[in-house]
Design a protein around this motif. Structure first.
Motif, PDB file in Angstrom:
ATOM      1  N   ARG A 120       0.838  -1.201   0.000  1.00 56.95           N
ATOM      2  CA  ARG A 120       0.000   0.000   0.000  1.00 56.95           C
ATOM      3  C   ARG A 120       0.868   1.244   0.000  1.00 56.95           C
ATOM      4  NH1 ARG A 120      -5.360   1.664   2.549  1.00 56.95           N
ATOM      5  NH2 ARG A 120      -4.905   3.744   3.311  1.00 56.95           N
ATOM      6  N   ARG A 121       1.911   1.214   0.818  1.00 55.50           N
ATOM      7  CA  ARG A 121       2.821   2.349   0.901  1.00 55.50           C
ATOM      8  C   ARG A 121       3.492   2.633  -0.439  1.00 55.50           C
ATOM      9  NH1 ARG A 121       4.655   5.024   5.327  1.00 55.50           N
ATOM     10  NH2 ARG A 121       2.764   5.667   6.382  1.00 55.50           N
ATOM     11  N   GLU A 132       2.450   1.931  -3.351  1.00 58.49           N
ATOM     12  CA  GLU A 132       1.476   2.487  -4.284  1.00 58.49           C
ATOM     13  C   GLU A 132       1.273   3.981  -4.015  1.00 58.49           C
ATOM     14  OE1 GLU A 132      -1.521   3.039  -7.101  1.00 58.49           O
ATOM     15  OE2 GLU A 132       0.128   1.588  -6.921  1.00 58.49           O
ATOM     16  N   GLU A 133       1.170   4.331  -2.734  1.00 63.99           N
ATOM     17  CA  GLU A 133       0.988   5.736  -2.366  1.00 63.99           C
ATOM     18  C   GLU A 133       2.186   6.570  -2.800  1.00 63.99           C
ATOM     19  OE1 GLU A 133      -1.763   5.162   1.640  1.00 63.99           O
ATOM     20  OE2 GLU A 133       0.323   5.758   1.833  1.00 63.99           O
ATOM     21  N   GLU A 134       3.368   5.995  -2.574  1.00 62.27           N
ATOM     22  CA  GLU A 134       4.605   6.695  -2.914  1.00 62.27           C
ATOM     23  C   GLU A 134       4.695   6.921  -4.425  1.00 62.27           C
ATOM     24  OE1 GLU A 134       7.700   8.832  -2.780  1.00 62.27           O
ATOM     25  OE2 GLU A 134       6.541   8.319  -0.986  1.00 62.27           O
ATOM     26  N   ARG A 175       2.254   7.203  -6.508  1.00 61.78           N
ATOM     27  CA  ARG A 175       1.308   8.254  -6.907  1.00 61.78           C
ATOM     28  C   ARG A 175       1.826   9.640  -6.539  1.00 61.78           C
ATOM     29  NH1 ARG A 175      -3.872   6.725  -4.377  1.00 61.78           N
ATOM     30  NH2 ARG A 175      -3.798   4.522  -4.927  1.00 61.78           N
ATOM     31  N   MET A 207      -9.080   1.975   0.571  1.00 63.22           N
ATOM     32  CA  MET A 207      -9.203   3.251   1.301  1.00 63.22           C
ATOM     33  C   MET A 207     -10.361   3.178   2.292  1.00 63.22           C
ATOM     34  SD  MET A 207      -9.645   6.998  -0.364  1.00 63.22           S
ATOM     35  CE  MET A 207      -8.180   7.375  -1.303  1.00 63.22           C
ATOM     36  N   GLU A 223     -11.470   8.200   4.885  1.00 58.38           N
ATOM     37  CA  GLU A 223     -10.542   8.777   3.913  1.00 58.38           C
ATOM     38  C   GLU A 223     -11.246   9.070   2.595  1.00 58.38           C
ATOM     39  OE1 GLU A 223      -6.935   6.488   3.265  1.00 58.38           O
ATOM     40  OE2 GLU A 223      -6.875   6.022   5.397  1.00 58.38           O
ATOM     41  N   LYS A 273      -3.057  15.532   3.363  1.00 57.68           N
ATOM     42  CA  LYS A 273      -1.780  15.207   4.008  1.00 57.68           C
ATOM     43  C   LYS A 273      -1.696  15.849   5.382  1.00 57.68           C
ATOM     44  CE  LYS A 273       0.846  14.219  -0.099  1.00 57.68           C
ATOM     45  NZ  LYS A 273       1.801  14.814  -0.998  1.00 57.68           N
TER      46      LYS A 273
END
Lengths: 358, 368
Positions: free
Chosen positions: A310-311, A313-315, A317, B1, B5, B84
């Motif tokens: 998940r991390r 993927e976030e990174e 993006r 998600m 969120e 964020k």
């Protein structure tokens, strides 16, 4: 009053609605018992499905042996941590408002989230810290965490945003203990209720009932004043009657119907306080916690494969977005006076990059 | 998600930031719009990452109170979302504020105009007080004016609930020129009367077109007040010499308000004097003020849509940026160039720039 809370039960003339009815508490945080059950079941089912999927993606067949938490298990664990709030508040000598607010936050949080995603221990710590601020009793994070064993600053701060979001940034909470104080002041102004008829112990015992009610769903179903009245009636049906008499309309038929409704809610709340107010069985809660270790959402477990995926993927993006932003800037700044031609308003029509790297 | 969120992401998509209109240490303000309707809004982005204690108190207060208060004369908080490490407040877009209007020398105020602004101010304030909320920072610059002329109380960063009797509050609130004498003397128990004093100062400023009691220091503020209204006697304000920070600042005679406010009506002066009564408990309340003959007598208040409005935005000159406002930067790429050391002017025209945060004092419109 036990049915779906409706917006129409107010008898006030238009434009004169009670202040309470303009509150976010009235608008967003009242449920019927049925609705409450439904919300919890839905959240629980969704979480189980999501976690099952993640587990299966990691290792097919691995989810079949997992005993996921049921809505009641979740409730039990939340309740356990709810009862920890008064202990902590006693330690810090926080005012009652902080305690009551933190408890409301914790309960509200778990009407939007599940225990399997977010363990109530840290959520409780965050909810309490947030409540000190929203009730105007702030203390520094440093002195907060240094007084709670095995708690780091990030245990509290990491979830602050999530908690605030889950509360929909609706920080104001109306409390039953305030309502009880109001009832008590009212009683003092009734001519036929002499001082000897209203010993202070009545108030103090009623306040204890209000405190117990915080471990139940009462505040999610009833108005603070209803809870306060029920707490008073538990201690002194006589004073409760006196107060009701003073508030009843002169029309006897209307008065009778009001009285019946109020007696009904009183007995419902009294039942909640008497039956559900006890602290949870610690052994049972511990058992739930043990099961939780196996069924919590792996995406939220730091270091697990699902978490890392998940991390990543976030990174990815975020990286994409940064590149795009940098490119845009290069485009706009090319051939420009380094001191900026923006003064002329050349960027007027350009949309602001919504990124939040700053 | 997660559901939470997801809900947040949806909210975020609902609003578009169009242009950065100011940046302070703690917040950035954008002009924006609602994606679906094009409705104009102001988006105040509060940088949370900088606070070691998490969400800061003024952001929390502002969100807490504006979430609850819905009134024509209180700024509307349309939405809150996070991105964020930032908190974004979506606020009603408001063109101007009373300070700008007062300082715009090209505008002529009729008594009926002043009455209209006063009525809207007190109506908004009465609503706050009815909800047991003290504003604690009323000043012309926090009274914003919408394009339809409606005045709205803004900036609840110092607001708080009424305290219980016997509960101490800080006396370090309200901008000095609008701060009542009890707070200057360090009074820790106070109530809605502190806001009423500010309203009195604003009322006077509307008539004078210049701040009524502009003290240079807290001490000088007291002297300025006493010079204008006379040193209070023990009878006028029993016990004030026993207040925590009491300090004698000299004896000044009482001069009639009429001497300074030559053109004001009797009703106007009466209301003004009752807002500026020394003894806080005798000061007029917001609800009493609304019933004051000043508001029902002639001339009737001007309809909001007919009130004087500041000159067109295009003609407004650019302002030198105040010290506590950073430059608008266009991102990391040009940051090195557009550093603070270059005393540049604010890079965007000042159209629609609203003072949304206390710290965002970029509307220092020095008598244009």
């Amino acid at each position: 009053m036990t049915a779906e809370p409706s917006e129409t039960h107010s008898n006030s003339p238009p434009g004169k609605a009670p202040l309470y009815e303009a509150s976010t508490q009235f608008k967003s945080w009242r449920y019927s018992p049925k609705r409450l059950r439904h919300v919890r079941q839905t959240l629980n089912a969704a979480a189980v499905a999501a976690i099952r999927k993640t587990l299966e993606a990691d290792e097919p067949g691995s989810s079949t042996s997992v005993s996921f938490l049921q809505p009641d298990d979740e409730l039990l664990l939340v309740k356990l941590y709810t009862t920890k709030i008064p202990q902590l508040c006693g330690h810090f000598r926080f005012p009652e408002e902080v305690e009551a607010t933190a408890i409301s936050y914790l309960k509200r949080f778990y009407l939007k989230n599940t225990v399997m995603d977010w363990h109530p221990k840290n959520v409780m710590l965050t909810a309490l810290f947030l409540a000190t601020k929203t009730t105007n009793n702030p203390i520094s994070l440093d002195s907060y965490t240094s007084n709670i064993p095995k708690t780091s600053q990030s245990d509290v701060l990491d979830l602050e945003f999530l908690v605030a979001q889950s509360l929909n940034f609706e920080f104001a909470v109306w409390h039953a203990h305030r309502a009880l104080w109001g009832l008590w002041l009212d009683l003092q102004s009734l001519p036929d209720v002499t001082e000897s008829l209203r010993p202070l112990e009545v108030y103090e015992t009623a306040l204890k009932h209000v405190r117990v009610s915080r471990f139940t769903d009462a505040e999610l179903i009833y108005a603070p004043s209803q809870i306060a009245l029920a707490a008073l009636s538990l201690v002194s049906p006589f004073l409760c009657q006196k107060w009701l008499d003073s508030k009843m309309p002169s029309d006897p038929i209307a008065a009778e119907s009001h009285r019946q409704i109020l007696e009904q809610t009183n007995s419902e709340i009294e039942n909640m306080i008497m039956q559900h107010g006890q602290p949870p069985d610690v052994e049972a809660a511990r058992e739930v916690d043990r099961r939780l270790k196996l069924c919590k959402n792996p995406e939220k477990v730091v270091g697990s494969k699902a978490y890392l995926t998940r991390r990543a993927e976030e990174e990815r993006r975020a990286e994409e977005k940064r590149n795009k932003k940098a490119q845009d800037i290069r485009k706009t700044s090319e051939g420009e006076d380094p001191f900026g031609s923006q003064l002329a308003g050349s960027q007027e029509s350009q949309s602001v990059d919504d990124d939040d790297d700053d | 998600m997660d559901a939470v969120e997801r809900a947040n992401a949806e909210k975020q998509k609902r609003w578009v930031k169009d242009q950065k209109v100011g940046e302070g240490t703690y917040a950035v303000v954008y002009r924006g719009r609602e994606a679906a309707t094009g409705r104009r809004v102001a988006i105040k982005k509060i940088k949370i990452g900088q606070f070691k204690d998490g969400l800061d108190m003024s952001a929390i207060r502002e969100v807490k109170y504006l979430r609850e208060l819905h009134h024509q004369n209180v700024i509307g908080l349309l939405d809150v979302f996070s991105s964020k490490t930032n908190l974004n407040l979506v606020l009603e877009f408001l063109d101007s504020d009373l300070e700008m209007i007062i300082k715009d020398r090209s505008l002529v105020f009729l008594p009926a105009d002043i009455k209209s602004w006063m009525a809207m101010t007190i109506r908004g304030l009465e609503f706050c007080h009815r909800n047991f909320i003290l504003h604690r920072d009323l000043k012309p610059n926090n009274l914003l004016v919408a394009s339809d002329g409606q005045l709205k109380i803004a900036d609840f960063g110092l607001a708080r609930d009424f305290a219980d009797p016997g509960y101490k509050m800080t006396s370090q609130v309200i901008t000095r020129w609008y701060r009542p004498p009890e707070l200057l003397f360090g009074c820790r128990y106070y109530s809605s009367a502190v806001d009423i004093w500010s309203v009195g100062c604003i009322f006077a400023e509307l008539m004078l077109r210049t701040p009524y009691l502009p003290g240079e220091t807290d001490m000088d503020q007291l002297r300025t007040i006493f010079r204008a209204l006379g040193t209070p006697t023990e009878e006028e304000w029993p016990g004030y010499t026993k207040l925590p920070d009491y300090i004698p600042v000299g004896q000044f005679p009482k001069t009639p308000l009429r001497d300074l406010f030559t053109a004001a009506s009797g009703d106007a002066l009466n209301l003004l004097s009752r807002c500026l009564i020394y003894e806080p408990r005798r000061r007029i309340t917001a609800i009493e003020a609304l019933h004051h003959p000043y508001f029902t007598g002639l001339p009737y208040p001007t309809h909001p849509s007919k009130l004087p409005r500041p000159a067109s935005r295009a003609s407004r000159p650019l302002e030198e940026v105040d010290g506590n406002v950073d430059m608008v930067d266009s991102g990391p790429g040009v940051k090195a160039v557009a550093s603070n050391r270059l005393k540049r002017k604010l890079s965007s025209p000042m159209d629609g720039v609203r003072p949304l945060a206390r710290r965002l004092d970029f509307t220092q419109h020095k008598g244009s």
